[in-house]
Design an enzyme around this catalytic site. Structure first.
Site, PDB file in Angstrom:
ATOM      1  N   GLY A  80      46.324  50.551  44.417  1.00 29.20           N
ATOM      2  CA  GLY A  80      46.238  50.061  45.790  1.00 29.20           C
ATOM      3  C   GLY A  80      46.310  48.554  45.819  1.00 29.20           C
ATOM      4  O   GLY A  80      46.111  47.887  44.791  1.00 29.20           O
ATOM      5  N   SER A 104      37.773  50.869  43.868  1.00 32.93           N
ATOM      6  CA  SER A 104      37.834  49.698  42.992  1.00 32.93           C
ATOM      7  C   SER A 104      36.724  48.733  43.397  1.00 32.93           C
ATOM      8  O   SER A 104      36.676  48.285  44.545  1.00 32.93           O
ATOM      9  CB  SER A 104      39.212  49.044  43.149  1.00 32.93           C
ATOM     10  N   GLU A 114      42.565  49.036  32.353  1.00 34.99           N
ATOM     11  CA  GLU A 114      43.798  48.689  33.051  1.00 34.99           C
ATOM     12  C   GLU A 114      44.173  47.237  32.757  1.00 34.99           C
ATOM     13  O   GLU A 114      43.337  46.336  32.883  1.00 34.99           O
ATOM     14  CB  GLU A 114      43.541  48.900  34.552  1.00 34.99           C
ATOM     15  N   LYS A 139      52.105  51.414  41.685  1.00 33.05           N
ATOM     16  CA  LYS A 139      51.980  50.785  43.004  1.00 33.05           C
ATOM     17  C   LYS A 139      53.384  50.611  43.555  1.00 33.05           C
ATOM     18  O   LYS A 139      54.187  49.864  42.985  1.00 33.05           O
ATOM     19  CB  LYS A 139      51.330  49.408  42.880  1.00 33.05           C
ATOM     20  N   ASP A 170      49.297  48.185  34.777  1.00 31.20           N
ATOM     21  CA  ASP A 170      49.529  47.971  36.203  1.00 31.20           C
ATOM     22  C   ASP A 170      50.622  46.902  36.319  1.00 31.20           C
ATOM     23  O   ASP A 170      51.824  47.222  36.429  1.00 31.20           O
ATOM     24  CB  ASP A 170      48.193  47.549  36.856  1.00 31.20           C
ATOM     25  N   LYS A 216      36.086  46.042  38.235  1.00 27.88           N
ATOM     26  CA  LYS A 216      36.878  44.875  37.862  1.00 27.88           C
ATOM     27  C   LYS A 216      36.113  44.127  36.776  1.00 27.88           C
ATOM     28  O   LYS A 216      34.881  43.958  36.886  1.00 27.88           O
ATOM     29  CB  LYS A 216      37.068  43.978  39.089  1.00 27.88           C
ATOM     30  N   LYS A 229      36.080  52.360  39.584  1.00 30.74           N
ATOM     31  CA  LYS A 229      36.765  51.363  38.734  1.00 30.74           C
ATOM     32  C   LYS A 229      36.064  50.030  38.892  1.00 30.74           C
ATOM     33  O   LYS A 229      35.855  49.562  40.015  1.00 30.74           O
ATOM     34  CB  LYS A 229      38.225  51.282  39.181  1.00 30.74           C
ATOM     35  N   ASP A 239      39.302  47.416  35.087  1.00 27.93           N
ATOM     36  CA  ASP A 239      40.578  46.723  35.352  1.00 27.93           C
ATOM     37  C   ASP A 239      40.394  45.237  35.096  1.00 27.93           C
ATOM     38  O   ASP A 239      39.584  44.583  35.752  1.00 27.93           O
ATOM     39  CB  ASP A 239      41.002  46.964  36.809  1.00 27.93           C
TER      40      ASP A 239
HETATM   41  O1  OSB Z   1      44.785  45.312  40.121  1.00 31.41           O
HETATM   42  O2  OSB Z   1      44.579  47.169  41.069  1.00 31.41           O
HETATM   43  C1  OSB Z   1      44.579  45.948  41.144  1.00 31.41           C
HETATM   44  C2  OSB Z   1      43.629  44.869  44.689  1.00 31.41           C
HETATM   45  C3  OSB Z   1      44.484  43.783  44.863  1.00 31.41           C
HETATM   46  C4  OSB Z   1      45.302  43.416  43.836  1.00 31.41           C
HETATM   47  C5  OSB Z   1      45.279  44.106  42.624  1.00 31.41           C
HETATM   48  C6  OSB Z   1      44.449  45.195  42.450  1.00 31.41           C
HETATM   49  C7  OSB Z   1      43.586  45.563  43.496  1.00 31.41           C
HETATM   50  C8  OSB Z   1      42.598  46.630  43.381  1.00 31.41           C
HETATM   51  C9  OSB Z   1      42.116  47.267  44.659  1.00 31.41           C
HETATM   52  O3  OSB Z   1      42.096  46.985  42.336  1.00 31.41           O
HETATM   53  C10 OSB Z   1      42.827  48.536  44.934  1.00 31.41           C
HETATM   54  C11 OSB Z   1      42.581  49.020  46.347  1.00 31.41           C
HETATM   55  O4  OSB Z   1      41.491  49.520  46.616  1.00 31.41           O
HETATM   56  O5  OSB Z   1      43.498  48.914  47.186  1.00 31.41           O
HETATM   57 MG    MG Z   2      45.098  46.720  38.559  1.00 31.60          MG
END
Ligand code: OSB
Ligand code: MG
Length: 368
Positions: free
Chosen positions: A291, A135, A214, A263, A239, A163, A161, A189
């Protein structure tokens, strides 16, 4: 199993680089580690809430409070406690899935260690390694983004992915597609940063062949996602909206998502996470393991989950060095884009005492 007590340990781990999402920038990961102590085993659980309630309503000080005052004391009622009994024992207390998940995971880990059973086997895993995605946060420039993505692709990550947020969406996707080509598995995302009024903007992502988008809209808005799904071609993955097997079933029935990010912390633990996997698989909906910037403890358990057969898309289960210079466990190291599923009893890994002490902010013992 009889619990002697529970330790809450507040930890602060610096991140190797700032991680920016539509809801904020993190430079360090604050965590609560839950350690349960029984007569014959110990078990660990990682509370994935963040310091501030920006991803969901939970936040670490709130988790510590609810664990200390309500959740841990509620386990005193059960003299022969096992992991499936934890959620019912905590059910009277509304919400707080991340706090509950950490406690249930610690009990599950202790139980499996005492039985000598790996978490992956207990959950029904069918693989011994899982392909990993990464991510990538919002950056200050497209150049910085391309450099970051390039390093991850070179490291072997099989899926990227990005953001996104309004103002950082079509251009970064176009730039990554131009540089890395159409074969790169790519998804985005939004962490709830858009509204239905942005549908035309989001439709501009259609030509880029993304695996999924996402959580474009706010978490309560299942109907909005169902509506958006008719206006854009990119498959919608939820999510934040998916908080239980029931909400997953409802989202699928409404047409609000075609893919689900699971998650364990967000849904109250690994047992509910498996039920979501089962519901999605029964509906033909692919799932992947999300994650929350976990330490090696949470990562180990997520890898066990990600090894279940319905996890057909690469997850955000990245290697330790994507997050931390020094993990609190033996680091997870990427091989050909994969991480190994731990094989030891329980979550299959322990914190290294010195590494753990180096990042510990405070500890608190709650006797039972
Ligand atoms: O939305 O998936 C998410 C990290 C913290 C809070 C929300 C998210 C995330 C990530 C990172 O996208 C995922 C990771 O590498 O642990
Ligand atoms: Mg997410």
């Amino acid at each position: 199993m009889n619990l002697n007590g529970v330790e809450l340990r507040r930890v602060r781990m610096p991140l190797v680089a700032p991680f920016r999402t539509s809801f904020g920038t993190q430079t360090a990961r604050d965590l609560i580690l839950v350690r349960v102590v029984t007569a014959d085993a110990e078990g660990w659980g990682e509370c994935v809430a963040m310091a501030d309630p920006l991803y969901s309503s939970e936040y670490l000080d709130g988790c510590a409070d609810v664990l200390r005052r309500f959740l841990v004391p509620a386990l005193a009622c059960c003299d022969r406690l096992d992991a499936p009994a934890v959620a019912p024992a905590l059910a009277a207390f509304r919400g707080h899935p991340m706090a509950k998940a950490a406690l249930e995971t610690a009990v599950l880990d202790a139980e499996l260690r005492s039985r000598g059973v790996p978490l992956a086997r207990e959950l029904g895993a069918t693989r011994d390694r899982v392909p990993c995605g990464v991510s990538v946060g919002i950056m200050d420039s497209l150049e910085a983004l391309l450099e970051a993505v390039n390093a991850y692709v070179e490291a072997g990550y099989v899926r990227v992915k990005l953001k996104i947020e309004p103002g950082w969406d079509v251009e970064p996707v176009r730039a990554v597609r131009e540089r890395f080509g159409d074969d790169l598995l790519l998804q985005v995302d939004a962490n709830t940063a858009y509204t239905l009024r942005d549908a035309q903007r989001l439709a501009q992502l259609d030509p880029f062949g993304l695996l999924l988008i996402e959580q474009p809209l706010e978490e309560e808005d299942l109907l909005g996602h169902a509506h958006l799904a008719k206006l854009i071609k990119t498959p919608i993955c939820l999510d934040e909206s998916i908080t239980s097997a029931r909400s997953a079933a409802q989202a699928i029935s409404l047409g609000a998502c075609q893919i689900v990010n699971i998650k364990p912390g967000r849904v109250g633990g690994y047992l509910e996470a498996r039920r979501i996997h089962d519901v999605c698989t029964a509906h033909g909906v692919p799932v992947w393991c999300g994650g929350m910037l976990e330490s090696g403890l949470g990562r180990a358990a997520n890898l066990a989950l990600a090894a279940l057969p319905g996890f057909t898309l690469p997850g955000d289960t990245s290697a330790s060095d994507r997050y931390y210079q020094a993990d609190i466990t033996e680091p997870f190291v990427l091989t050909d884009g994969y991480l190994p599923v731990p094989t030891g009893p329980g979550i299959g890994i322990e914190p290294k005492p010195d590494a753990l002490n180096a990042v510990t902010v405070s500890t608190e013992w709650l006797p039972l």
